[in-house]
Design a protein around this motif. Structure first.
Motif, PDB file in Angstrom:
ATOM      1  N   ARG A   1      42.939  42.977  36.441  1.00  0.00           N
ATOM      2  CA  ARG A   1      42.476  41.588  36.316  1.00  0.00           C
ATOM      3  C   ARG A   1      41.091  41.414  36.944  1.00  0.00           C
ATOM      4  O   ARG A   1      40.215  40.745  36.376  1.00  0.00           O
ATOM      5  N   LEU A   2      40.905  42.028  38.107  1.00  0.00           N
ATOM      6  CA  LEU A   2      39.614  41.878  38.774  1.00  0.00           C
ATOM      7  C   LEU A   2      38.493  42.479  37.920  1.00  0.00           C
ATOM      8  O   LEU A   2      37.454  41.860  37.684  1.00  0.00           O
ATOM      9  N   ALA A   3      38.719  43.678  37.390  1.00  0.00           N
ATOM     10  CA  ALA A   3      37.684  44.335  36.598  1.00  0.00           C
ATOM     11  C   ALA A   3      37.407  43.546  35.320  1.00  0.00           C
ATOM     12  O   ALA A   3      36.251  43.361  34.912  1.00  0.00           O
ATOM     13  N   ALA A   4      38.476  43.055  34.675  1.00  0.00           N
ATOM     14  CA  ALA A   4      38.299  42.287  33.439  1.00  0.00           C
ATOM     15  C   ALA A   4      37.482  41.030  33.709  1.00  0.00           C
ATOM     16  O   ALA A   4      36.569  40.677  32.942  1.00  0.00           O
ATOM     17  N   ALA A   5      37.806  40.352  34.797  1.00  0.00           N
ATOM     18  CA  ALA A   5      37.080  39.124  35.134  1.00  0.00           C
ATOM     19  C   ALA A   5      35.602  39.430  35.373  1.00  0.00           C
ATOM     20  O   ALA A   5      34.716  38.679  34.935  1.00  0.00           O
ATOM     21  N   LEU A   6      35.313  40.528  36.036  1.00  0.00           N
ATOM     22  CA  LEU A   6      33.926  40.887  36.328  1.00  0.00           C
ATOM     23  C   LEU A   6      33.178  41.278  35.050  1.00  0.00           C
ATOM     24  O   LEU A   6      32.025  40.889  34.848  1.00  0.00           O
ATOM     25  N   ILE A   7      33.857  42.030  34.162  1.00  0.00           N
ATOM     26  CA  ILE A   7      33.194  42.425  32.906  1.00  0.00           C
ATOM     27  C   ILE A   7      32.849  41.172  32.106  1.00  0.00           C
ATOM     28  O   ILE A   7      31.739  41.012  31.600  1.00  0.00           O
ATOM     29  N   ALA A   8      33.832  40.289  32.013  1.00  0.00           N
ATOM     30  CA  ALA A   8      33.598  39.054  31.248  1.00  0.00           C
ATOM     31  C   ALA A   8      32.433  38.275  31.854  1.00  0.00           C
ATOM     32  O   ALA A   8      31.589  37.739  31.137  1.00  0.00           O
ATOM     33  N   ALA A   9      32.373  38.224  33.165  1.00  0.00           N
ATOM     34  CA  ALA A   9      31.326  37.433  33.818  1.00  0.00           C
ATOM     35  C   ALA A   9      29.959  38.097  33.691  1.00  0.00           C
ATOM     36  O   ALA A   9      28.951  37.426  33.526  1.00  0.00           O
ATOM     37  N   TRP A  10      29.906  39.412  33.788  1.00  0.00           N
ATOM     38  CA  TRP A  10      28.618  40.091  33.849  1.00  0.00           C
ATOM     39  C   TRP A  10      28.119  40.574  32.489  1.00  0.00           C
ATOM     40  O   TRP A  10      26.919  40.646  32.254  1.00  0.00           O
ATOM     41  N   ALA A  11      29.056  40.964  31.585  1.00  0.00           N
ATOM     42  CA  ALA A  11      28.631  41.508  30.293  1.00  0.00           C
ATOM     43  C   ALA A  11      28.887  40.526  29.162  1.00  0.00           C
ATOM     44  O   ALA A  11      28.665  40.827  27.995  1.00  0.00           O
ATOM     45  N   GLY A  12      29.411  39.365  29.550  1.00  0.00           N
ATOM     46  CA  GLY A  12      29.544  38.285  28.582  1.00  0.00           C
ATOM     47  C   GLY A  12      30.588  38.484  27.511  1.00  0.00           C
ATOM     48  O   GLY A  12      30.508  37.902  26.430  1.00  0.00           O
ATOM     49  N   GLY A  13      31.607  39.288  27.709  1.00  0.00           N
ATOM     50  CA  GLY A  13      32.605  39.519  26.667  1.00  0.00           C
ATOM     51  C   GLY A  13      33.781  38.551  26.739  1.00  0.00           C
ATOM     52  O   GLY A  13      33.875  37.709  27.646  1.00  0.00           O
ATOM     53  N   ASN A  14      34.654  38.679  25.778  1.00  0.00           N
ATOM     54  CA  ASN A  14      35.894  37.918  25.778  1.00  0.00           C
ATOM     55  C   ASN A  14      37.050  38.859  26.067  1.00  0.00           C
ATOM     56  O   ASN A  14      37.203  39.894  25.410  1.00  0.00           O
ATOM     57  N   VAL A  15      37.857  38.474  27.023  1.00  0.00           N
ATOM     58  CA  VAL A  15      39.008  39.311  27.345  1.00  0.00           C
ATOM     59  C   VAL A  15      40.121  38.967  26.372  1.00  0.00           C
ATOM     60  O   VAL A  15      40.456  37.783  26.184  1.00  0.00           O
ATOM     61  N   ALA A  16      40.649  40.015  25.746  1.00  0.00           N
ATOM     62  CA  ALA A  16      41.758  39.781  24.814  1.00  0.00           C
ATOM     63  C   ALA A  16      42.995  39.362  25.604  1.00  0.00           C
ATOM     64  O   ALA A  16      43.175  39.753  26.756  1.00  0.00           O
ATOM     65  N   GLU A  17      43.833  38.606  24.962  1.00  0.00           N
ATOM     66  CA  GLU A  17      45.007  38.084  25.648  1.00  0.00           C
ATOM     67  C   GLU A  17      46.023  39.184  25.917  1.00  0.00           C
ATOM     68  O   GLU A  17      46.213  40.082  25.089  1.00  0.00           O
ATOM     69  N   GLY A  18      46.629  39.118  27.055  1.00  0.00           N
ATOM     70  CA  GLY A  18      47.699  40.058  27.390  1.00  0.00           C
ATOM     71  C   GLY A  18      47.166  41.455  27.660  1.00  0.00           C
ATOM     72  O   GLY A  18      45.961  41.696  27.722  1.00  0.00           O
ATOM     73  N   GLU A  19      48.109  42.381  27.894  1.00  0.00           N
ATOM     74  CA  GLU A  19      47.721  43.752  28.178  1.00  0.00           C
ATOM     75  C   GLU A  19      48.797  44.674  27.643  1.00  0.00           C
ATOM     76  O   GLU A  19      49.903  44.232  27.368  1.00  0.00           O
ATOM     77  N   VAL A  20      48.424  45.957  27.497  1.00  0.00           N
ATOM     78  CA  VAL A  20      49.441  46.954  27.184  1.00  0.00           C
ATOM     79  C   VAL A  20      49.777  47.636  28.504  1.00  0.00           C
ATOM     80  O   VAL A  20      48.882  48.118  29.192  1.00  0.00           O
ATOM     81  N   ASP A  21      51.023  47.618  28.870  1.00  0.00           N
ATOM     82  CA  ASP A  21      51.416  48.152  30.180  1.00  0.00           C
ATOM     83  C   ASP A  21      52.578  49.116  29.988  1.00  0.00           C
ATOM     84  O   ASP A  21      53.683  48.695  29.692  1.00  0.00           O
ATOM     85  N   VAL A  22      52.291  50.409  30.121  1.00  0.00           N
ATOM     86  CA  VAL A  22      53.366  51.392  29.999  1.00  0.00           C
ATOM     87  C   VAL A  22      53.734  51.857  31.405  1.00  0.00           C
ATOM     88  O   VAL A  22      52.910  52.457  32.106  1.00  0.00           O
ATOM     89  N   TYR A  23      54.928  51.540  31.825  1.00  0.00           N
ATOM     90  CA  TYR A  23      55.346  51.791  33.217  1.00  0.00           C
ATOM     91  C   TYR A  23      56.834  52.089  33.179  1.00  0.00           C
ATOM     92  O   TYR A  23      57.649  51.228  33.511  1.00  0.00           O
ATOM     93  N   PRO A  24      57.165  53.310  32.722  1.00  0.00           N
ATOM     94  CA  PRO A  24      58.577  53.598  32.445  1.00  0.00           C
ATOM     95  C   PRO A  24      59.490  53.542  33.671  1.00  0.00           C
ATOM     96  O   PRO A  24      60.631  53.117  33.546  1.00  0.00           O
ATOM     97  N   SER A  25      59.026  53.985  34.817  1.00  0.00           N
ATOM     98  CA  SER A  25      59.929  53.991  35.982  1.00  0.00           C
ATOM     99  C   SER A  25      59.275  53.275  37.144  1.00  0.00           C
ATOM    100  O   SER A  25      58.649  53.918  37.991  1.00  0.00           O
TER     101      SER A  25
END
Lengths: 797, 345
Positions: A377-401
């Protein structure tokens, strides 16, 4: 890790001077190596603008740079090339000071005058980057003071993080430590994690598969679309520089900035360069290759964990990204990877490819899978703020155990016993609470559930250490162990070794210590080869690739060094171990004594110069034998490399055990080793010598009657040795002979060719009466007769 | 008649004149024989007495005795005077140049590392510790595994530790610390155990002024009922004060070692500047002298001691201590054996 206190203050309240915080952190085990203020030593640096760059007429690697400084343009010779016309740069004019350089003056570089220098961040003490000149934000005003413009002067803590504390390799972790040891509160920084989302959903844009869930326990991907080429804000760049990162681009800088905050390394891929918008975490295929960001082509090992697109590897997982999928100015869509990897796998890959990165250093120590979301979340917020992009909604999270918190119980009485201090249960519970370990009472014991980022906390002792370090080691009293029936002592062997050392000092020898590691060339000097020694599998150098099978090469080298430095004599001994190959087993270690001497004792006002030789060495050996009460040792001629064939001897115990060998070093060998002619040395098995140590003898019964002293000179053939002459004399003399010693050996005309004249001084004494001179003379005649008859000698008048 | 008396006066005059001109005791003795001897003038006078008339005999006899006494006294006086002068002369002639160097028998010196090692060992012997030594070539098990150092720990890598090539499946290493002896000793012996272990160790460091591939360490281990961190502090404080000075302060900071928990780095206030900051302490006021801690329960487990056992361990580099003690700037000088260095201090 370098931590600006003002930045730390975004995560924890700082209620005291930086010095106080530093002292408390150090006392609690988070060692502050250094506390300094930025810009220390920077004086008179101003901001300039590059107006022209031209080649240096006499040097390919230098250029001549014109710089606007506000009042006048100056010309500077510069070796770096990372800047362009129009860039704002720090300029040190004559009279100013640069911390790593000193005071700046005017000087010429290969014929071209330079009116100062352009500075790198490293030269200004602002970071480790000395790859080029520091490029400043274009908004800076030409001619303004560099220190003021950059807001320098803030306190920075340089921390040494213990390897068991990966959670403290980011600002948040350090903030938690500050809170625990100062009692201050943590700040809420949730606002930093906020960003808006655009319509697209990450799960629709990218797929993630983990084929090796042991190597990669968790992988989260987030997509940011519509990023533009940009740079991170100057204040952020400065923080990155301080943290050891070179600013690259807004996207990369955002992941690095998030790393410094969270301690969690992340990677950004150019989504369009990752085949099939598909992330697969797998082991490398055999023969697979990849070019890493540093431009090197890597031959991957099937043990290497990689991040791959649908077909090709795009990154060495947790170590370094691939060049072909890195974010560039043409990148518009980014996949942000926030994952955790198994430490061992990262350790091996990083060693295998000799690649140590900020990322691998952290993954090697263990990064918390449960911290993934925060970091992402921190990195996404910084990229959006500094590189002007749009963060896509949600995330892919693979965390089997998912990793769960586990309880650890600490018994307060155990803590008190182990520490030797009466901390109260309340005191200890309070500390564990401040550390966020959620302490609860469980039948008088303290039950904790530490957060999963505290990978170092596994057992009761770990909690006891937490209590001790946060309360402070200085609060623990000092006492001495009670220890009943306890007495310290040296071993019998150590006593003898100490005695032996001192006897040799008294005999004029200096104690040397040489390395256990030698090279083949050292062994050749004493007639051995590498096959006689145990070899190291991974030596640093050929010269130190073998375990010494003898102490002699080291002493020989030390002696040669001394002869090379000054004339005179050298007398050395060493007590140490030699190593003898033992098949596939560990080599046998033997305790040895080596003695070496040679050169010329310089002339004195009372004595002529004298060359040391074999008999000085034999004399030292006799001191050794006397010190250890070894009687009846025998010397026998021996021919062995590297000794002079007729000037060497073996030393044998009365029971026939070989104790060692010594002698003059053969002339050519001495010359090759850099020691003078007649240089003598010997090596003795100290263990065997110690086994021969004799019991003390009772004092002899001394006679009260006077002795008669008589001399005898005999001419014998050259081959008749001193030991036989004395032996014959003793056998023939009867019990009146008290002692006999050789006082002169003469070779020359009077003795005749092939002969020598040997003079013996004898003392005759009776235990019961005053001896008449006649009786002594009779005894001497018997001796003379025996020498004549058995040794073919002739008595000299 | 008067002739004899006149003769005596003449003898007296000549003798006294000769004596007063005498330069040496030998001359005086010659004059004694000349004037007082059997063949001398006084003897001649004596012999001539018998020929003189009785009353004259008496007068001349008395005069002769007087002259003899006079000359004898003069001789004694002169002899005493000259003998003193002559003895003074003789002694003066024997004067030594006491600034010439003495006839020194050649004497050597202990290696500085031995001096320091003996000093350290003696302090711990005084505190009730025994001394043991172990092999340089060790198994992986004793060097790492039994000491709770996990597989793949940086210390176990080929980068940091020397491996020995014997062709054995089980790898041998040059021990990177003296700690393997903790395990060897505890395997052989039940508590109480108080021991220090000096010895050579090796690490795969690039050699420079502050790093050697081979150096010396001393390990300490105390395992006994009721041993606590407070005992560790006490023992190390006594050690540091005996070693470096009774006024200094000892400070311990929390640290991390796999085989101890809690762990500490041990500092002493700088003995060169009393803690105000100097070159010896690099301006810090404190000097790190060793690592220490309470023995990790996993270490006790690996030797089969009950996990509730308590003990402490510590380890320090001998070269480092010697470097501080003798203000040595380059660790390599300890192994060069330059006689100028060995003879210094």
């Amino acid at each position: 890790m370098k931590v600006p206190v003002s930045w730390l203050g975004e995560f924890v309240e700082i209620n005291e001077e930086a010095e106080g915080v530093a002292a408390k952190l150090t006392a609690s085990g988070m060692k502050v190596e250094k506390l300094y203020r930025t810009g220390e030593g920077v004086e008179g640096i101003i901001i300039g603008e590059v107006s022209a760059i031209s080649a240096h007429p006499n040097a390919d690697k230098l250029s001549v740079v014109q710089v606007r400084t506000g009042c006048m343009d100056i010309s500077v010779v510069c070796g770096a090339r990372n800047f362009a016309v129009g860039d704002k740069v720090p300029v040190a004019q004559p009279g100013s000071r640069v911390p790593k350089v000193g005071e700046i003056g005017r000087r010429k570089f290969r014929g071209v005058p330079s009116e100062g220098m352009l500075c790198s961040a490293a030269e200004l003490g602002l970071g480790d980057d000395h790859s080029g000149i520091m490029i400043l934000d274009p908004s800076n005003v030409v001619g303004s003071d560099f220190k003021k413009a950059l807001g320098l002067g803030e306190a920075v803590l340089e921390l040494e993080i213990n390897p068991n504390r990966p959670d403290a390799m980011g600002l948040i972790g350090i903030a938690r430590e500050v809170a625990a040891c100062t009692g201050a509160s943590l700040r809420d920084f949730s606002a930093m994690l906020e960003f808006g989302v655009s319509g697209a959903r990450t799960p629709d844009l990218v797929k993630v598969e983990i084929h090796d869930p042991v190597g990669c326990p968790r992988y989260m991907a987030r997509v940011i679309e519509g990023v533009a080429p940009a740079k991170a804000p100057v204040w952020a760049q400065q923080r990155l520089i301080m943290g050891g990162f070179r600013p690259i681009s807004a996207v990369v800088d955002a992941t690095n900035y998030a790393l410094l905050v969270t301690g969690h390394p992340q990677h950004a891929f150019d989504m369009d360069k990752v085949g099939g918008a598909q992330i697969i975490v797998r082991r490398a295929r055999s023969g697979e290759r990849m070019i890493s960001i540093d431009g090197a082509e890597r031959r991957l090992d099937p043990e290497d964990l990689v991040i791959a697109g649908e077909s090709e590897a795009v990154a060495l997982a947790g170590v370094m990204g691939g060049r072909d999928s890195e974010v560039t100015d043409s990148t518009t869509r980014v996949i942000l990877e926030t994952a955790t990897f198994e430490p061992r796998s990262i350790f091996r890959t990083s060693r295998r490819h000799s690649l140590r990165s900020e990322a691998s250093a952290r993954f090697e120590r263990g990064v918390d899978p449960n911290g993934v979301d925060l970091a992402s979340r921190l990195a996404a917020a910084l990229i959006a703020a500094w590189a002007g992009g749009n963060v896509a909604e949600g995330e892919v999270d693979v965390y089997p155990s998912p990793v769960a918190r586990e309880a650890i119980v600490m018994r307060p009485e155990r803590a008190r016993a182990l520490l030797g201090v009466d901390f109260t249960t309340e005191q200890m519970t309070d500390v564990l609470g401040r550390l966020g370990l959620n302490p609860e009472d469980e039948n008088g014991a303290i039950r904790t559930t530490p957060p999963t980022f505290r990978v170092d906390l596994k057992a009761e002792e770990d909690l006891i250490e937490e209590v001790a370090r946060v309360i402070g080691y200085d609060r623990i009293p000092t006492r001495l162990p009670a220890g009943r029936n306890r007495m310290g002592s040296l071993s019998a062997e150590e006593h003898l070794l100490r005695k032996l050392r001192r006897a040799l000092l008294g005999a004029g020898f200096y104690e040397a210590r040489t390395s256990s590691l030698v090279g083949p060339a050292d062994l050749e000097k004493i007639g051995l080869t590498a096959a006689d020694a145990t070899r190291l599998a991974n030596p640093i150098s050929h010269d130190e690739s073998l375990l010494r099978p003898s102490l002699l090469p080291g002493l020989l080298r030390s002696a040669a060094g001394n002869f090379a430095r000054r004339p005179g004599d050298v007398r050395l001994f060493e007590i140490g171990r030699s190593f003898h190959p033992n098949g596939v087993e560990a080599p046998t270690e033997k305790l040895k004594l080596a003695i070496a001497l040679g050169g010329t004792v310089p002339q004195q006002w009372y004595a002529a110069a004298r060359e040391l030789d074999f008999f000085d060495l034999k004399g030292a050996l006799e001191v050794v034998l006397r010190t250890l009460s070894i009687r009846d040792a025998a010397f026998e001629e021996r021919r062995e490399v590297p000794f002079h064939p007729t000037r060497a001897a073996g030393l044998f115990a009365a029971d026939g055990t070989r104790l060692g060998i010594f002698g003059e070093v053969e002339a050519l060998a001495a010359d090759r080793a850099g020691v003078p002619a007649r240089f003598s040395m010997g090596e003795f098995d100290l263990q065997a010598l110690l086994e021969q140590v004799g019991e003390p003898l009772p004092p002899p019964e001394t006679s009260r009657y006077p002795a008669v002293l008589l001399d005898l000179a005999v001419v014998v053939a050259e081959k008749v040795d001193a030991a036989r002459i004395l032996g014959t004399a003793r056998a023939a003399a009867g019990e009146l002979l008290e002692s006999a010693r050789i006082i002169d050996v003469y070779r020359g005309d009077q003795a005749g060719a092939g002969n020598k004249s040997v003079a013996i001084s004898m003392s005759f004494r009776s235990a019961e009466r005053t001896l008449g001179e006649g009786e002594a003379l009779d005894s001497r005649d018997a001796i003379a007769k025996a020498i004549e008859q058995t040794l073919g000698g002739r008595v000299r008048a | 008649m008067s002739t004899a008396v006149e003769d005596l006066q003449e003898i007296e005059g000549a003798a006294l004149a000769a004596l007063s001109g005498a330069q040496s005791s030998e001359q005086v003795r010659d004059l004694e024989i000349t004037y007082l001897g059997r063949k001398g003038p006084l003897a001649a006078v004596g012999k001539s007495l018998g020929a003189l008339p009785v009353e004259e005999r008496k007068t001349v006899g008395q005069a002769a005795n007087r002259v003899r006494s006079l000359i004898e006294a003069e001789i004694a006086g002169k002899l005493a005077e000259l003998e003193v002068a002559e003895r003074d002369g003789r002694l003066e002639a024997e004067r030594l140049d006491i600034t010439l160097p003495g006839r020194t028998p050649a004497t050597g010196r202990l290696h500085p590392l031995t001096e320091v090692l003996e000093e350290i060992v003696d302090i711990f012997v005084g505190l009730g510790f025994g001394v043991a030594e172990g092999p340089l070539v060790e198994t992986d098990y004793y060097s790492f595994q039994a000491l709770n150092i996990p597989q793949d720990h940086a210390a176990r890598s080929m980068q940091d530790t020397f491996y020995v090539d014997t062709g054995n499946e089980q790898p041998f290493v040059l021990r990177p610390h003296t700690s393997p002896m903790q395990i060897r000793l505890m395997e052989k012996q039940q508590p109480p155990l108080y021991v220090v272990v000096p010895g050579v160790v090796a690490r795969r460091d690039e050699i420079d002024a502050n790093h050697l591939a081979q150096f010396m360490q001393i390990e300490g281990l105390a395992v006994d009922d009721g041993i606590s961190f407070a005992d560790l502090k006490g023992v190390l404080e006594v050690f540091a004060r005996r070693m470096f000075g009774s006024n200094l302060t000892v400070r311990m900071h929390p640290s991390y070692f796999p085989f101890t928990e809690p762990s500490a780095e041990v500092y002493v206030s700088c003995f060169a500047c009393d803690g105000s900051g100097c070159r010896t302490c690099r301006g810090e006021g404190w000097i790190e002298i060793m690592g220490a801690g309470m023995v990790h329960p996993n270490v006790f487990r690996s030797v089969g001691y009950p996990p509730e056992t308590t003990g402490f361990a510590f380890g320090m580099g001998i070269e480092r201590i010697a470097k501080l003690k003798y203000s040595v700037t380059d660790l390599r000088s300890f192994y060069d054996n330059d006689l100028r260095f060995l003879d210094a201090r």
